[in-house]
Scaffold this active site. Sequence first.
Site, PDB file in Angstrom:
ATOM      1  N   ASP A  16       2.033   0.820   8.676  1.00 62.18           N
ATOM      2  CA  ASP A  16       0.941   1.402   8.345  1.00 62.18           C
ATOM      3  C   ASP A  16       0.137   2.141   9.619  1.00 62.18           C
ATOM      4  O   ASP A  16       0.715   2.005  10.782  1.00 62.18           O
ATOM      5  CB  ASP A  16      -0.219   0.342   8.077  1.00 62.18           C
ATOM      6  N   HIS A 127      -4.098  -2.180   1.244  1.00 65.68           N
ATOM      7  CA  HIS A 127      -5.185  -3.207   0.961  1.00 65.68           C
ATOM      8  C   HIS A 127      -5.368  -3.781  -0.285  1.00 65.68           C
ATOM      9  O   HIS A 127      -6.367  -4.041  -0.811  1.00 65.68           O
ATOM     10  CB  HIS A 127      -6.686  -2.141   1.391  1.00 65.68           C
ATOM     11  N   ASP A 137      -1.812  -3.072   9.200  1.00 65.98           N
ATOM     12  CA  ASP A 137      -3.046  -2.401   8.985  1.00 65.98           C
ATOM     13  C   ASP A 137      -3.987  -2.922  10.294  1.00 65.98           C
ATOM     14  O   ASP A 137      -4.536  -2.108  11.132  1.00 65.98           O
ATOM     15  CB  ASP A 137      -3.879  -2.605   7.911  1.00 65.98           C
TER      16      ASP A 137
END
Length: 173
Positions: A16, A127, A137
């Site tokens: 990510d 997410h 992330d």
Amino acid sequence: MAETIKEKPLIQLFTDGASSGNPGPGGYGAILRCGPVEKELSGGFRITTNNRMELLAVIMGLEAVKWENARIHVVSDSSYVVKAVNEGWLFNWERKGFAKVRNPDLWMRFLAVYRRHRVSFEWVHGHAGHPENERCDALAVAAGAGAAASGVQLPEDGGYIEQEAASAAGTLL
């Protein structure tokens, strides 16, 4: 008697990228997993873009693989990266000399390491509770915006700076 060569195990690469402001402080995060062994990678830059960090996360993960011709399955929430490879955009850009393409420095670096291995890509929703994507992330945000907010002097993303100069001069997009 013929000797059989044992296939090395599949490597999973979760990635990510993030930037705060786009452009702004940004970072990448990656998790490499081969059987029970796992390694996390992350890094950040003073000013960059989300797409550059998404792509750099994949590059850093692939470059960290120590042997040639590895089977690597990349899991990313970046449509930009996954579609560029899976839908063939990247190879068209390459045929055209990366003319008017964003991030040519990273795409060329990606191709060099991509061609050393057997790489497949899978896109996942970002997410959305995917544990490894959420961890990547967190690594990316901590290495970029989080580090900048803590007063860490992040390095420059030279490729981003060159790209912006070319864009301002009218030689890119």
